[in-house]
Design a protein around this motif. Structure first.
Motif, PDB file in Angstrom:
ATOM      1  N   ALA A   1      -0.974   2.197 -14.410  1.00 38.59           N
ATOM      2  CA  ALA A   1      -1.574   1.270 -15.361  1.00 38.59           C
ATOM      3  C   ALA A   1      -2.249   2.017 -16.510  1.00 38.59           C
ATOM      4  O   ALA A   1      -2.403   1.488 -17.614  1.00 38.59           O
ATOM      5  N   SER A   2      -2.663   3.255 -16.246  1.00 36.32           N
ATOM      6  CA  SER A   2      -3.266   4.104 -17.271  1.00 36.32           C
ATOM      7  C   SER A   2      -3.129   5.548 -16.798  1.00 36.32           C
ATOM      8  O   SER A   2      -2.789   5.813 -15.637  1.00 36.32           O
ATOM      9  N   LEU A   3      -3.430   6.482 -17.676  1.00 37.16           N
ATOM     10  CA  LEU A   3      -3.346   7.896 -17.308  1.00 37.16           C
ATOM     11  C   LEU A   3      -4.416   8.279 -16.290  1.00 37.16           C
ATOM     12  O   LEU A   3      -4.298   9.317 -15.637  1.00 37.16           O
ATOM     13  N   ASP A   4      -5.429   7.433 -16.145  1.00 32.34           N
ATOM     14  CA  ASP A   4      -6.448   7.686 -15.119  1.00 32.34           C
ATOM     15  C   ASP A   4      -5.836   7.693 -13.719  1.00 32.34           C
ATOM     16  O   ASP A   4      -6.323   8.394 -12.823  1.00 32.34           O
ATOM     17  N   VAL A   5      -4.771   6.902 -13.528  1.00 33.53           N
ATOM     18  CA  VAL A   5      -4.099   6.858 -12.225  1.00 33.53           C
ATOM     19  C   VAL A   5      -3.499   8.223 -11.907  1.00 33.53           C
ATOM     20  O   VAL A   5      -3.591   8.716 -10.772  1.00 33.53           O
ATOM     21  N   ILE A   6      -2.901   8.864 -12.908  1.00 29.09           N
ATOM     22  CA  ILE A   6      -2.326  10.201 -12.711  1.00 29.09           C
ATOM     23  C   ILE A   6      -3.421  11.193 -12.358  1.00 29.09           C
ATOM     24  O   ILE A   6      -3.295  11.976 -11.401  1.00 29.09           O
ATOM     25  N   ASP A   7      -4.498  11.158 -13.124  1.00 29.10           N
ATOM     26  CA  ASP A   7      -5.602  12.086 -12.856  1.00 29.10           C
ATOM     27  C   ASP A   7      -6.169  11.887 -11.449  1.00 29.10           C
ATOM     28  O   ASP A   7      -6.477  12.859 -10.740  1.00 29.10           O
TER      29      ASP A   7
ATOM     30  N   GLY B   1       0.797  -1.218   0.000  1.00 24.08           N
ATOM     31  CA  GLY B   1       0.000   0.000   0.000  1.00 24.08           C
ATOM     32  C   GLY B   1       0.829   1.268   0.000  1.00 24.08           C
ATOM     33  O   GLY B   1       0.345   2.348   0.370  1.00 24.08           O
ATOM     34  N   LEU B   2       2.076   1.165  -0.453  1.00 19.70           N
ATOM     35  CA  LEU B   2       2.984   2.306  -0.428  1.00 19.70           C
ATOM     36  C   LEU B   2       3.147   2.956  -1.802  1.00 19.70           C
ATOM     37  O   LEU B   2       3.805   3.985  -1.922  1.00 19.70           O
ATOM     38  N   GLY B   3       2.551   2.340  -2.799  1.00 16.98           N
ATOM     39  CA  GLY B   3       2.676   2.883  -4.142  1.00 16.98           C
ATOM     40  C   GLY B   3       1.674   2.233  -5.073  1.00 16.98           C
ATOM     41  O   GLY B   3       0.918   1.333  -4.682  1.00 16.98           O
ATOM     42  N   GLU B   4       1.702   2.677  -6.333  1.00 10.01           N
ATOM     43  CA  GLU B   4       0.738   2.180  -7.321  1.00 10.01           C
ATOM     44  C   GLU B   4       1.353   2.309  -8.713  1.00 10.01           C
ATOM     45  O   GLU B   4       1.930   3.349  -9.042  1.00 10.01           O
ATOM     46  N   PRO B   5       1.271   1.261  -9.526  1.00  9.50           N
ATOM     47  CA  PRO B   5       1.778   1.381 -10.897  1.00  9.50           C
ATOM     48  C   PRO B   5       0.876   2.270 -11.742  1.00  9.50           C
ATOM     49  O   PRO B   5      -0.338   2.344 -11.510  1.00  9.50           O
TER      50      PRO B   5
END
Length: 374
Positions: free
Chosen positions: A324-330, A318-322
């Motif tokens: 996987a898509s630009l939705d993660v950035i948004d 729970g310390l990070g997230e790949p």
């Protein structure tokens, strides 16, 4: 009282291994005035003409053929006899002379190649009695790290210890110490001076890193981040990638008061301190530095092999997230803008949780072993 000598050996295949060696060197000297340290990238020291060419070839292979590197990582069970012999003869025929000249009381390896070479020296020479400590600088335990001649493994997490145990390494030879990041990453100075030093604003800030080689060159991801420049401050740290730095400096999309483009710097700890989110390649050292700072992380295209394993570890914890898509950035940009207090509260809570990984724990374990041999 004569100073005890600790020889720290690394290699230049990525910046993290040598960073770990220097972090240990700093911590060891901080803990004891009776310790003398020496850090060497062994291949570069013994073959200053050949080593840069090999590192450059490795870098090109990593960037152009990542699947090949992943295949080698997954299928290389250990160094076979021919590989070990080639490494010994081509790179490290003078390693024994270096050890005799420097007379270390302990040898610490932060890369698996010098660990394999020193292990072979110990195996071939019964008079070679110097204790060998190997520091695994990723969140995985690949077989190439493992040798019966290693006296102690220092590992980042219990999960890595479990992987070593599954490879028949005795529990008594393994210590979970956390990753040896530089003590400065565990310090939390005030933000005001850092912001002023870098001419940054006091606003939600995203730090983008591509590792020591500056491999964060995904134009799609960079452009998506830059699209939030009106509301979020973005600091691109491009390492030694001067070509990418020049390209971005000339690109109008990155010409904005809220975007900073930074080349090589030794002040990553300060930049992490004032950042609210880290976008990075999941190298073991960079992730560990982010861990020490309590900063949430987004992982950009992990390379097959160690980076994939690091990404899995930090995501599962729970310390990070790949990305996987630009939705993660948004999603994360919106969190910084509309749930900033919650992000900060989670960071403070996280810092309390990781306090058990004392910044000097790895160095203290080395000193404890050194004292046992006195």
């Amino acid at each position: 009282m004569l100073k005890k000598r600790i020889l720290l050996l690394s290699e230049g295949f990525g910046a993290g291994h040598t960073q770990a060696a220097y972090a240990l060197s700093s911590s060891l000297r901080k803990l004891s005035p009776h310790i003398q340290t020496k850090v060497l990238e062994l291949g570069s020291f013994l073959n200053p003409k050949m080593a840069p060419l090999i590192v450059s070839a490795y870098r090109k292979t990593v960037t152009s053929q990542p699947r090949l590197m992943g295949y080698v990582y997954r299928h290389q069970k250990s160094f076979n006899r021919l590989t070990t012999l080639a490494l010994h003869r081509i790179f490290y025929t003078h390693t024994q002379n270096i050890v005799k000249q420097l007379k270390p009381d302990i040898i610490v390896c932060t890369h698996f190649i010098p660990s394999a070479v020193v292990s072979r020296l110990k195996r071939l020479d019964p008079a070679f009695k110097v204790p060998l400590i190997t520091v695994i600088t990723d969140y995985d335990a690949h077989a190439t790290w493992i040798s019966p001649e290693v006296d102690r493994y220092l590992v980042s997490a219990p999960e890595v210890k479990a992987k070593l145990r599954r490879r028949s390494v005795a529990a008594a030879r393994i210590q979970v110490t956390g990753m040896p990041v530089h003590p400065s990453f565990w310090e939390h100075p005030g933000k005001e001076g850092i912001l002023q030093h870098f001419s940054l604003q006091d606003m939600p800030t995203v730090m983008v890193m591509g590792g020591g080689w500056g491999m964060m060159n995904d134009e799609v991801v960079n452009e998506a981040l830059a699209g939030w420049r009106e509301k979020v401050q973005i600091v691109f740290c491009l390492g030694t990638n001067e070509k990418l730095l020049r390209q971005m400096q000339e690109d109008p999309r990155y010409s904005h008061p809220n975007i900073s483009l930074i080349g090589f710097t030794r002040e990553i700890d300060k930049l992490m301190e004032i950042s609210d989110l880290l976008v990075t390649k999941p190298g073991g050292m960079t992730c560990s530095e982010g861990l020490a700072k309590g900063i949430p992380m987004l992982f950009h295209h992990p390379l097959p092999g160690q980076e994939e394993e690091n990404c899995r570890y930090f995501t599962a914890a729970g310390l990070g997230e790949p990305i996987a898509s630009l939705d993660v950035i948004d999603k994360w940009m919106e969190r910084l803008l509309y749930s900033y207090d919650d992000v900060q509260a989670r960071r403070k809570s996280h810092l309390k949780e990781i306090a058990r990984f004392h910044p000097l724990q790895s160095a203290q374990s080395i000193i404890d072993m050194l004292e046992q041999s006195w």
